[in-house]
Design a protein around this motif. Structure first.
Motif, PDB file in Angstrom:
ATOM      1  N   PHE A 249       0.790  -1.227  -0.140  1.00  0.00           N
ATOM      2  CA  PHE A 249      -0.074   0.066  -0.066  1.00  0.00           C
ATOM      3  C   PHE A 249       0.830   1.171   0.357  1.00  0.00           C
ATOM      4  N   ASP A 250      -0.004   2.205  -0.404  1.00  0.00           N
ATOM      5  CA  ASP A 250       0.873   3.628  -0.412  1.00  0.00           C
ATOM      6  C   ASP A 250       1.455   4.123   1.102  1.00  0.00           C
ATOM      7  N   ASP A 251       1.006   3.569   2.143  1.00  0.00           N
ATOM      8  CA  ASP A 251       1.640   3.904   3.184  1.00  0.00           C
ATOM      9  C   ASP A 251       2.926   3.123   3.612  1.00  0.00           C
ATOM     10  N   GLY A 252       3.332   2.285   2.551  1.00  0.00           N
ATOM     11  CA  GLY A 252       4.361   1.227   3.059  1.00  0.00           C
ATOM     12  C   GLY A 252       4.147  -0.164   3.564  1.00  0.00           C
ATOM     13  N   SER A 253       2.816   0.072   3.847  1.00  0.00           N
ATOM     14  CA  SER A 253       2.403  -1.444   4.684  1.00  0.00           C
ATOM     15  C   SER A 253       2.376  -2.558   3.650  1.00  0.00           C
ATOM     16  N   ILE A 254       2.339  -3.811   4.122  1.00  0.00           N
ATOM     17  CA  ILE A 254       1.805  -4.890   3.338  1.00  0.00           C
ATOM     18  C   ILE A 254       0.782  -5.683   4.063  1.00  0.00           C
ATOM     19  N   GLN A 255      -0.037  -6.443   3.189  1.00  0.00           N
ATOM     20  CA  GLN A 255      -0.972  -7.342   3.674  1.00  0.00           C
ATOM     21  C   GLN A 255      -0.933  -8.479   3.036  1.00  0.00           C
ATOM     22  N   THR A 256      -1.190  -9.864   3.776  1.00  0.00           N
ATOM     23  CA  THR A 256      -1.348 -11.097   3.055  1.00  0.00           C
ATOM     24  C   THR A 256      -2.484 -11.965   3.662  1.00  0.00           C
ATOM     25  N   PRO A 257      -3.182 -12.593   3.031  1.00  0.00           N
ATOM     26  CA  PRO A 257      -4.564 -13.333   3.546  1.00  0.00           C
ATOM     27  C   PRO A 257      -3.915 -13.986   4.634  1.00  0.00           C
ATOM     28  N   PRO A 258      -4.676 -14.315   5.728  1.00  0.00           N
ATOM     29  CA  PRO A 258      -4.242 -15.020   7.104  1.00  0.00           C
ATOM     30  C   PRO A 258      -4.227 -16.782   6.817  1.00  0.00           C
ATOM     31  N   LEU A 259      -3.697 -17.176   7.548  1.00  0.00           N
ATOM     32  CA  LEU A 259      -3.480 -18.618   7.619  1.00  0.00           C
ATOM     33  C   LEU A 259      -4.618 -19.233   8.604  1.00  0.00           C
ATOM     34  N   THR A 260      -5.807 -19.588   7.882  1.00  0.00           N
ATOM     35  CA  THR A 260      -6.878 -19.838   8.593  1.00  0.00           C
ATOM     36  C   THR A 260      -7.139 -21.362   8.449  1.00  0.00           C
ATOM     37  N   GLY A 261      -6.301 -22.305   7.526  1.00  0.00           N
ATOM     38  CA  GLY A 261      -6.563 -23.521   7.156  1.00  0.00           C
ATOM     39  C   GLY A 261      -6.821 -23.897   5.774  1.00  0.00           C
ATOM     40  N   THR A 262      -7.319 -22.801   5.167  1.00  0.00           N
ATOM     41  CA  THR A 262      -7.363 -23.011   3.694  1.00  0.00           C
ATOM     42  C   THR A 262      -6.246 -22.696   2.757  1.00  0.00           C
ATOM     43  N   ILE A 263      -5.368 -22.053   3.316  1.00  0.00           N
ATOM     44  CA  ILE A 263      -4.105 -21.461   2.666  1.00  0.00           C
ATOM     45  C   ILE A 263      -2.793 -22.474   2.850  1.00  0.00           C
ATOM     46  N   LEU A 264      -1.985 -22.780   2.118  1.00  0.00           N
ATOM     47  CA  LEU A 264      -0.764 -23.228   2.288  1.00  0.00           C
ATOM     48  C   LEU A 264       0.154 -22.236   2.897  1.00  0.00           C
ATOM     49  N   PRO A 265       0.576 -22.686   4.114  1.00  0.00           N
ATOM     50  CA  PRO A 265       1.461 -21.778   4.798  1.00  0.00           C
ATOM     51  C   PRO A 265       3.038 -22.050   4.223  1.00  0.00           C
ATOM     52  N   GLY A 266       3.084 -21.215   3.095  1.00  0.00           N
ATOM     53  CA  GLY A 266       4.174 -20.993   2.369  1.00  0.00           C
ATOM     54  C   GLY A 266       5.509 -20.687   2.908  1.00  0.00           C
ATOM     55  N   ILE A 267       6.461 -21.255   2.540  1.00  0.00           N
ATOM     56  CA  ILE A 267       8.114 -20.956   3.499  1.00  0.00           C
ATOM     57  C   ILE A 267       8.477 -19.557   3.036  1.00  0.00           C
ATOM     58  N   THR A 268       8.256 -19.312   1.574  1.00  0.00           N
ATOM     59  CA  THR A 268       8.642 -18.137   1.033  1.00  0.00           C
ATOM     60  C   THR A 268       7.761 -17.159   1.491  1.00  0.00           C
ATOM     61  N   ARG A 269       6.472 -17.135   1.835  1.00  0.00           N
ATOM     62  CA  ARG A 269       5.579 -16.359   2.808  1.00  0.00           C
ATOM     63  C   ARG A 269       6.093 -15.855   3.726  1.00  0.00           C
ATOM     64  N   ASP A 270       6.389 -16.924   4.639  1.00  0.00           N
ATOM     65  CA  ASP A 270       6.962 -16.557   5.875  1.00  0.00           C
ATOM     66  C   ASP A 270       8.129 -15.752   5.719  1.00  0.00           C
ATOM     67  N   SER A 271       9.121 -16.118   4.944  1.00  0.00           N
ATOM     68  CA  SER A 271      10.311 -15.433   4.719  1.00  0.00           C
ATOM     69  C   SER A 271      10.274 -13.996   4.339  1.00  0.00           C
ATOM     70  N   ILE A 272       9.072 -13.830   3.558  1.00  0.00           N
ATOM     71  CA  ILE A 272       8.789 -12.309   3.209  1.00  0.00           C
ATOM     72  C   ILE A 272       8.243 -11.401   4.198  1.00  0.00           C
ATOM     73  N   LEU A 273       7.460 -12.212   5.079  1.00  0.00           N
ATOM     74  CA  LEU A 273       6.955 -11.489   6.026  1.00  0.00           C
ATOM     75  C   LEU A 273       8.044 -10.885   7.163  1.00  0.00           C
ATOM     76  N   THR A 274       8.938 -12.181   7.433  1.00  0.00           N
ATOM     77  CA  THR A 274      10.196 -11.629   8.355  1.00  0.00           C
ATOM     78  C   THR A 274      11.121 -10.665   7.913  1.00  0.00           C
ATOM     79  N   LEU A 275      11.467 -10.655   6.633  1.00  0.00           N
ATOM     80  CA  LEU A 275      11.940  -9.580   5.813  1.00  0.00           C
ATOM     81  C   LEU A 275      11.525  -8.232   5.890  1.00  0.00           C
ATOM     82  N   ALA A 276      10.395  -8.265   5.664  1.00  0.00           N
ATOM     83  CA  ALA A 276       9.386  -7.091   5.786  1.00  0.00           C
ATOM     84  C   ALA A 276       9.408  -6.351   7.203  1.00  0.00           C
ATOM     85  N   ARG A 277       9.263  -7.258   8.178  1.00  0.00           N
ATOM     86  CA  ARG A 277       9.250  -6.900   9.607  1.00  0.00           C
ATOM     87  C   ARG A 277      10.688  -6.419   9.982  1.00  0.00           C
ATOM     88  N   ASP A 278      11.772  -7.022   9.607  1.00  0.00           N
ATOM     89  CA  ASP A 278      13.107  -6.433   9.613  1.00  0.00           C
ATOM     90  C   ASP A 278      13.305  -5.324   9.200  1.00  0.00           C
TER      91      ASP A 278
END
Length: 364
Positions: A249-278
């Motif tokens: 988004f334009d404020d620099g934040s990022i969003q991804t659908p939550p892991l509620t059991g219907t989405i594969l918990p991607g390892i790349t997904r988790d890595s991207i979240l970690t790098l973004a938080r870093d």
């Protein structure tokens, strides 16, 4: 007796592909079309547990037509890569996370859990013996496909009493043909990928088989990938046919659908979240509606979208289409943050940048 530590018997290929032929193929390996000389194999039975671990020449396996997997689809798989470093070494990226997800998938599919040391040992042994198959081209890697199938010869709806675990390896170049700067995705309004209580979080072949009609529809519409919406409201973006989704988004934040059991918990997904938080970015794991996706893209609030996964790494989404929808995201090409996150991830995977989270294992 159940194996308690990796102990692989090794049978070398009597006639491996000549180095000159192999090197010629590796100049343009594509994805999923070439395979190395060897494979790993371990068996399981209720009487013996995990046993008979071996590295052997890659070739056909003998299977009875009444094998359980052919009738009841007890099958799971994983995907990870080995990378060549600048100094000629070889690394694995977060392989232990793949081992964990493989066990999670096995539990969901009523299959025996493969111990992490056997999973990791099979990967290390196979890569060591077929290391010359890792392409030296830019972006090249060795894609590794561990999988497990129900092998009991029996017709009946029950967990199998025998299983076969294997690993094959495939030299890989670009996942999407032509190396396009971004992809166009098609919103499926007639199919869903997974429902609550189903197998969406497991990496099993049935999930992908069920996605194929929707993917074929996307291709027929001139798109690269399909986007699935949730199965309950048919409104919230879940994931692509084989990748997780992100929104910038334009404020620099990022969003991804939550892991509620219907989405594969991607390892790349988790890595991207970690790098973004870093980087100190605001990160949200929240539902995102398809109508909001379009509205935010048109207003400029949404600046970038991308998909991610082991095979495709990080891939910008430039355009979204559907029967009543057609909109572009940003300038229709790669965004600044998408590129930055991808470059950081790839640099860590290939040993070109610091690895503060201990994700990379050098195996050669």
């Amino acid at each position: 007796m159940t194996l308690s530590a990796p102990s692989f018997a090794v049978e070398h290929h009597a006639a491996p592909l000549a180095a000159s032929e192999r090197d010629a193929l590796l100049e343009n390996p594509g994805f999923g079309r070439l395979f190395t000389d060897h494979m790993a194999m371990v068996r399981w039975s209720t009487e013996q547990g995990w046993h008979d671990a071996q590295i052997r020449p890659r070739g056909p396996i003998q299977m009875d037509p009444a094998s359980s997997v052919l009738h009841y689809a007890q099958e799971i798989f994983e995907g990870l890569k080995a990378y060549r470093t600048d100094d000629g070494g070889v690394t694995l990226f977060r392989a232990a996370a793949n081992a964990q997800r493989f066990r999670d998938s096995a539990m969901r599919m009523a299959m025996p859990e493969l111990p992490d040391d056997l999973f990791l040992g099979s990967i290390r042994e196979l890569v060591a013996i077929d290391r010359d198959w890792i392409p030296s081209i830019e972006g090249g890697s060795l894609y590794l496909r561990p999988f497990m199938i129900a092998s009991e010869v029996f017709l009946g709806v029950k967990p199998s009493a025998e299983y076969l675990y294997m690993v094959i390896a495939s030299p890989a170049g670009a996942y999407f043909k032509g190396g396009a700067p971004s992809i166009t995705v098609w919103i499926s309004d007639g199919y869903t990928r997974a429902a609550p209580g189903g197998t969406g979080a497991a990496k099993c072949g049935g999930n992908y088989a069920a996605s194929l009609p929707a993917q074929a529809e996307a291709i027929a519409e001139g798109c690269d990938q399909v986007v699935f919406l949730d199965a309950v409201e048919r409104r919230f973006v879940e994931e692509l046919g084989g990748m997780n989704t992100f929104f910038v988004f334009d404020d620099g934040s990022i969003q991804t659908p939550p892991l509620t059991g219907t989405i594969l918990p991607g390892i790349t997904r988790d890595s991207i979240l970690t790098l973004a938080r870093d980087e100190g970015l605001a990160v949200r794991e929240q539902p995102y509606a398809i109508d909001q996706w379009e509205a935010d893209a048109k207003s400029g609030r949404l600046r970038e979208s991308f998909a991610c996964g082991t095979a495709a790494v990080v891939t910008p989404i430039g355009r979204v289409r559907g029967r009543a929808t057609d909109f572009s995201i940003g300038n229709g090409g790669p965004g600044t943050l998408t590129n930055r996150l991808r470059e950081r991830l790839v640099a860590i995977q290939r040993g070109q940048a610091a690895d503060p989270h201990g994700w990379v294992e050098r195996i050669l």
